[in-house]
Design a protein around this motif. Structure first.
Motif, short mmCIF file in Angstrom:
data_model
loop_
_atom_site.label_atom_id
_atom_site.label_comp_id
_atom_site.label_asym_id
_atom_site.label_seq_id
_atom_site.Cartn_x
_atom_site.Cartn_y
_atom_site.Cartn_z
N THR A 5 0.85 -1.19 0.00
CA THR A 5 0.00 0.00 0.00
C THR A 5 0.89 1.24 0.00
OG1 THR A 5 -0.11 0.20 2.40
CG2 THR A 5 -1.81 -1.18 1.32
N ILE A 6 0.28 2.35 -0.34
CA ILE A 6 1.00 3.62 -0.30
C ILE A 6 1.47 3.90 1.12
CG2 ILE A 6 0.78 6.11 -0.68
CD1 ILE A 6 0.80 4.35 -3.28
N ARG A 7 0.63 3.62 2.10
CA ARG A 7 1.00 3.82 3.50
C ARG A 7 2.25 2.99 3.85
NH1 ARG A 7 -2.18 5.58 7.60
NH2 ARG A 7 -4.06 5.12 6.42
N ASP A 8 2.25 1.71 3.47
CA ASP A 8 3.40 0.84 3.74
C ASP A 8 4.67 1.41 3.12
OD1 ASP A 8 1.73 -0.96 5.05
OD2 ASP A 8 1.51 -2.26 3.28
N THR A 9 4.55 1.87 1.89
CA THR A 9 5.71 2.42 1.21
C THR A 9 6.21 3.68 1.90
OG1 THR A 9 5.01 1.47 -0.89
CG2 THR A 9 6.57 3.30 -1.00
N PHE A 10 5.29 4.56 2.28
CA PHE A 10 5.71 5.77 2.98
C PHE A 10 6.47 5.43 4.26
CE2 PHE A 10 2.25 8.87 1.22
CZ PHE A 10 2.92 8.91 0.01
N TYR A 11 5.95 4.49 5.01
CA TYR A 11 6.63 4.11 6.26
C TYR A 11 7.98 3.45 5.99
CZ TYR A 11 2.55 5.42 8.98
OH TYR A 11 1.53 6.12 9.58
N SER A 12 8.07 2.63 4.96
CA SER A 12 9.35 1.98 4.65
C SER A 12 10.40 2.98 4.20
CB SER A 12 9.16 0.88 3.59
OG SER A 12 8.98 1.44 2.31
N LEU A 13 9.96 4.12 3.68
CA LEU A 13 10.89 5.15 3.21
C LEU A 13 11.09 6.25 4.24
CD1 LEU A 13 9.60 5.43 -0.45
CD2 LEU A 13 11.69 4.30 0.34
N ASP A 14 10.54 6.06 5.44
CA ASP A 14 10.66 7.05 6.52
C ASP A 14 10.13 8.43 6.11
OD1 ASP A 14 11.77 5.23 8.34
OD2 ASP A 14 13.77 5.55 7.52
N ILE A 15 9.03 8.44 5.38
CA ILE A 15 8.37 9.71 5.04
C ILE A 15 7.87 10.32 6.34
CG2 ILE A 15 6.45 10.76 3.77
CD1 ILE A 15 8.67 9.58 1.96
N PRO A 16 8.12 11.59 6.57
CA PRO A 16 7.71 12.22 7.84
C PRO A 16 6.21 12.05 8.11
CG PRO A 16 9.14 13.68 6.60
CD PRO A 16 8.82 12.52 5.69
N GLU A 17 5.88 11.80 9.35
CA GLU A 17 4.49 11.59 9.76
C GLU A 17 3.61 12.78 9.40
OE1 GLU A 17 1.18 9.80 10.83
OE2 GLU A 17 3.12 8.79 10.84
N VAL A 18 4.16 13.98 9.40
CA VAL A 18 3.38 15.16 9.05
C VAL A 18 2.87 15.06 7.60
CG1 VAL A 18 5.38 16.58 8.35
CG2 VAL A 18 3.30 17.68 9.16
N VAL A 19 3.65 14.46 6.73
CA VAL A 19 3.23 14.28 5.34
C VAL A 19 2.11 13.24 5.27
CG1 VAL A 19 3.97 13.47 3.06
CG2 VAL A 19 5.49 14.92 4.42
N VAL A 20 2.30 12.12 5.95
CA VAL A 20 1.28 11.07 5.94
C VAL A 20 -0.01 11.60 6.56
CG1 VAL A 20 0.71 8.74 6.74
CG2 VAL A 20 3.04 9.26 6.01
N SER A 21 0.09 12.36 7.64
CA SER A 21 -1.09 12.94 8.29
C SER A 21 -1.84 13.89 7.36
CB SER A 21 -0.69 13.67 9.56
OG SER A 21 -0.19 12.77 10.50
N ALA A 22 -1.10 14.69 6.60
CA ALA A 22 -1.74 15.62 5.66
C ALA A 22 -2.49 14.86 4.58
CB ALA A 22 -0.70 16.56 5.06
N ILE A 23 -1.90 13.81 4.07
CA ILE A 23 -2.57 12.99 3.06
C ILE A 23 -3.80 12.34 3.68
CG2 ILE A 23 -2.37 10.97 1.57
CD1 ILE A 23 0.61 11.77 1.23
N GLU A 24 -3.65 11.84 4.89
CA GLU A 24 -4.76 11.20 5.58
C GLU A 24 -5.92 12.18 5.78
OE1 GLU A 24 -4.70 7.52 8.43
OE2 GLU A 24 -3.68 9.25 9.29
N ASN A 27 -6.85 13.31 1.61
CA ASN A 27 -7.09 12.27 0.61
C ASN A 27 -6.84 10.90 1.23
OD1 ASN A 27 -7.58 10.97 -1.76
ND2 ASN A 27 -5.96 11.98 -2.92
N PRO A 28 -7.62 10.53 2.25
CA PRO A 28 -7.32 9.33 3.04
C PRO A 28 -7.40 8.02 2.26
CG PRO A 28 -9.49 10.18 3.59
CD PRO A 28 -8.84 11.20 2.69
N LEU A 29 -8.22 7.95 1.24
CA LEU A 29 -8.37 6.69 0.51
C LEU A 29 -7.08 6.23 -0.14
CD1 LEU A 29 -11.86 7.23 -1.17
CD2 LEU A 29 -11.31 5.95 0.91
N ILE A 30 -6.26 7.18 -0.55
CA ILE A 30 -5.05 6.81 -1.29
C ILE A 30 -4.06 6.02 -0.44
CG2 ILE A 30 -3.64 8.87 -0.87
CD1 ILE A 30 -2.97 8.71 -3.91
N LEU A 31 -4.03 6.24 0.86
CA LEU A 31 -3.05 5.58 1.72
C LEU A 31 -3.23 4.07 1.78
CD1 LEU A 31 -2.78 8.12 4.64
CD2 LEU A 31 -1.10 7.68 2.84
#
Length: 106
Positions: A5-24, A27-31
């Protein structure tokens, strides 16, 4: 990688939580989509606006490119595997065959 999933990939790449939170938030469906589902959603959204899409595998590892040391470009590079690249091209060509906004010349 097809089922990641996009969420899994973001976490595996250490994408900052602030970025994931903004997407959530916006545009939460994409994660929870797989890479292919997210890619298809983007192609469909662009198609709705009349935008043509040229499918391109610009890099094989998800990172900024392009310097002579990234080993991410083309034949002979450490992170480029021709067989995997050809499998990916064949899959994408078949999967998106019916999309009218995909550039089929090439």
């Amino acid at each position: 990688y097809a089922n990641n999933t996009i969420r899994d990939t973001f976490y595996s790449l250490d994408i900052p939580e602030v970025v994931v939170s903004a997407i959530e938030k916006h545009n939460p469906l994409i994660l929870n989509m797989t890479h292919v589902q997210a890619y298809e959603a983007a192609i469909d959204a662009l198609g709705e606006k009349g935008v043509m899409v040229l499918i391109d595998n610009h890099v094989s590892k998800p990172k900024w490119c392009c310097d002579n040391k990234d080993q991410n470009g083309f034949f002979g590079d450490r992170h480029f595997h021709p067989r995997e690249w050809l499998q990916g091209l064949a899959f994408i060509a078949k999967h998106f065959k019916g999309k009218s906004n995909i550039n089929k010349s090439g």
